[in-house]
Design a protein around this motif. Structure first.
Motif, short mmCIF file in Angstrom:
data_model
loop_
_atom_site.label_atom_id
_atom_site.label_comp_id
_atom_site.label_asym_id
_atom_site.label_seq_id
_atom_site.Cartn_x
_atom_site.Cartn_y
_atom_site.Cartn_z
N THR A 19 -4.97 -2.23 -3.96
CA THR A 19 -4.13 -3.31 -3.43
C THR A 19 -4.82 -4.07 -2.30
N ARG B 21 1.25 4.17 -2.94
CA ARG B 21 1.04 5.57 -2.57
C ARG B 21 2.25 6.43 -2.91
N SER C 250 0.83 -1.19 0.00
CA SER C 250 0.00 0.00 0.00
C SER C 250 0.88 1.26 0.00
N HIS D 66 -3.96 3.22 -3.98
CA HIS D 66 -3.56 2.10 -3.11
C HIS D 66 -4.77 1.27 -2.70
#
Ligand code: PHE
Length: 448
Positions: free
Chosen positions: A89, A77, A73, A86
């Motif tokens: 994910t 980002r 994540s 993100h």
């Protein structure tokens, strides 16, 4: 900031990623999926998926992971600041927990068989003995749940010891040994009376078997077996050093992983035909054929113990890698200690894992769309979440991430020559996403 762990050597990095990829997916799931989906048609599609979708998708995960040295994540980002990408994910993180849950059930079966082999209760018998033995075991709620729980606790202990010491050491010794043993069993199977029929089933192209179900299954198997699409390879590559060659590693993983799957096929199908079994038996197939293979050999006891022990370690290197995804995520995104994050991961898997274990016995009536919990977790994660995750990673790296950044990762800052860069980017941007889309459309019955 906390110092991040790294794999000590390039070999260690390869060994750990291959350790993640090679596991029950190759030895248990591949033969049964191929058996249920017409053998050769499945194999051809599976290999095509590995090459056209698999390799570019592995490279995409590596570029993101090694380029940022962050959890999934955080990595996305960092590469797309201010965008809410993100979120894409999260399904992968959920899938890692679902897979860990049902995978641990099968690991529990391996432990049971290892025990039976050591204790000598698994011994030469007839096929119906092996069938009865397995059916009685999976229907026993206590035994199945107990092994699942113990396996998950063991996994937790190894994972808590951290990346370098735990994972690298186990992977480096056990994987080559397993490979050797598979080779012995392949030769043995090729000498069996059903060898010709078995090989024909697996290798003789028969496109009449090509159905939407087979296409979806083969793509799901490629993703599952390569540990792809749920950021497992991304997380591992975040521990790579800056001089680890990404494209070369991706090719080595794809090659070794497919090789082991095919070896498992060569070991299983000749035996299936020699013993007069049906290749369509499903998840239980391998557990009924393997004992028959071992105990018709001289020294069957030793073969059985060795094989189940090595398979156990191969599965453990895979579950360690699945756990690493959510643990790194919890640690870095919620500032949890490693111990806490590991407990949380194990706790979730314990609850879901026991439910999966029971779905072969007392909970076998709990079904969704005709699938038991075990089958549902497998189907949804492998055939749906993983390919969609893979699609996100190839599109993200192919179209979104800064081109210089990607080039730098592919060539290790210009120190590697990369002749295949053009075709690779083409695959990432167009071919792989289009192939995934096509399989989905075909699978949903919208094409052909
Ligand atoms: N690739 C592993 C196997 O073949 C399973 C796995 C799936 C591992 C997803 C990690 C993530 O056994």
């Amino acid at each position: 900031m906390r110092q991040r762990a790294q794999f000590a050597t390039k070999m260690g990095a390869i060994a750990a990623t291959v350790g993640s990829a090679v596991g029950l997916g190759n030895i248990w799931r591949f033969p049964y999926e191929a058996g249920q989906h017409g053998g050769s048609a499945f194999l051809i599609l599976y290999l095509a998926c590995v090459m056209v979708i698999g390799v570019p998708a592995i490279v995409a995960e590596f570029v993101i992971g090694r380029g940022t040295h962050k959890n999934v994540s955080g990595a996305v980002r960092a590469l797309a600041p201010g965008k809410r990408m993100h979120w894409a994910t999260w399904p992968g993180i959920v899938a890692s927990l679902l897979i860990l849950s049902f995978y641990s059930v099968v690991c529990g079966w391996i432990v049971e068989y290892l025990f039976q082999a050591v204790a000598g209760t698994l011994r030469a018998g007839t096929l119906s003995d092996y069938h009865r033995n397995f059916s009685a075991f999976v229907a026993n709620p206590w035994r199945c749940s107990l092994w699942t729980v113990l396996f998950l606790l063991l996994n937790m202990v190894v994972v808590r010891r951290g990346v370098k010491r735990g994972i690298e050491r186990v992977a480096r010794v056990m994987m080559p040994l397993l490979f050797l043993l598979l080779l012995v069993f392949c030769v043995n199977s090729l000498l069996m009376p059903g060898a010709r029929e078995g090989l024909r089933f697996l290798f003789h192209p028969d496109f009449s078997q090509l159905t939407p179900r087979v296409a979806i299954g083969a793509m799901g198997q490629a993703f599952f077996s390569l540990s792809l699409g749920l950021s497992c390879l991304l997380t591992y590559s975040s521990y790579f050093k800056d001089d680890t060659p990404l494209v070369k590693n991706a090719c080595v993983i794809a090659l070794l992983d497919s090789l082991v799957a095919m070896m498992a096929g060569v070991m299983i199908f000749p035996a299936v035909y020699s013993f007069g079994m049906e290749p369509q038996a499903g998840p239980t197939l391998v557990f009924e054929v393997l004992p028959a293979i071992f105990y018709q050999l001289p020294g069957g006891y030793v073969w059985a113990v060795l094989f189940f022990a090595l398979l156990f370690f191969a599965s453990l290197t895979s579950t360690i890698s699945m756990s690493e995804i959510s643990i790194t995520y919890f640690q870095e995104e919620y500032a949890m200690s490693r111990a806490r994050a590991t407990w949380l991961n194990t706790g979730i898997a314990l609850v879901l894992g026991v439910l999966c274990a029971l779905s072969f016995g007392v909970l076998n009536r709990w079904t969704v769309c005709g699938l038991t919990l075990f089958e549902l977790f497998d189907y949804v994660s492998s055939n749906i979440i993983l390919p969609l995750g893979g699609m996100f990673y190839v599109l993200f790296v192919g179209w979104w991430v800064n081109r210089t950044f990607v080039d730098n990762q592919l060539t290790n800052g210009g120190t590697l020559k990369m002749a295949a860069k053009g075709p690779l980017m083409l695959c990432m941007r167009w071919v792989a996403p289009a192939a995934i889309l096509l399989v989905f459309l075909y699978g949903l019955g919208l094409l052909g």
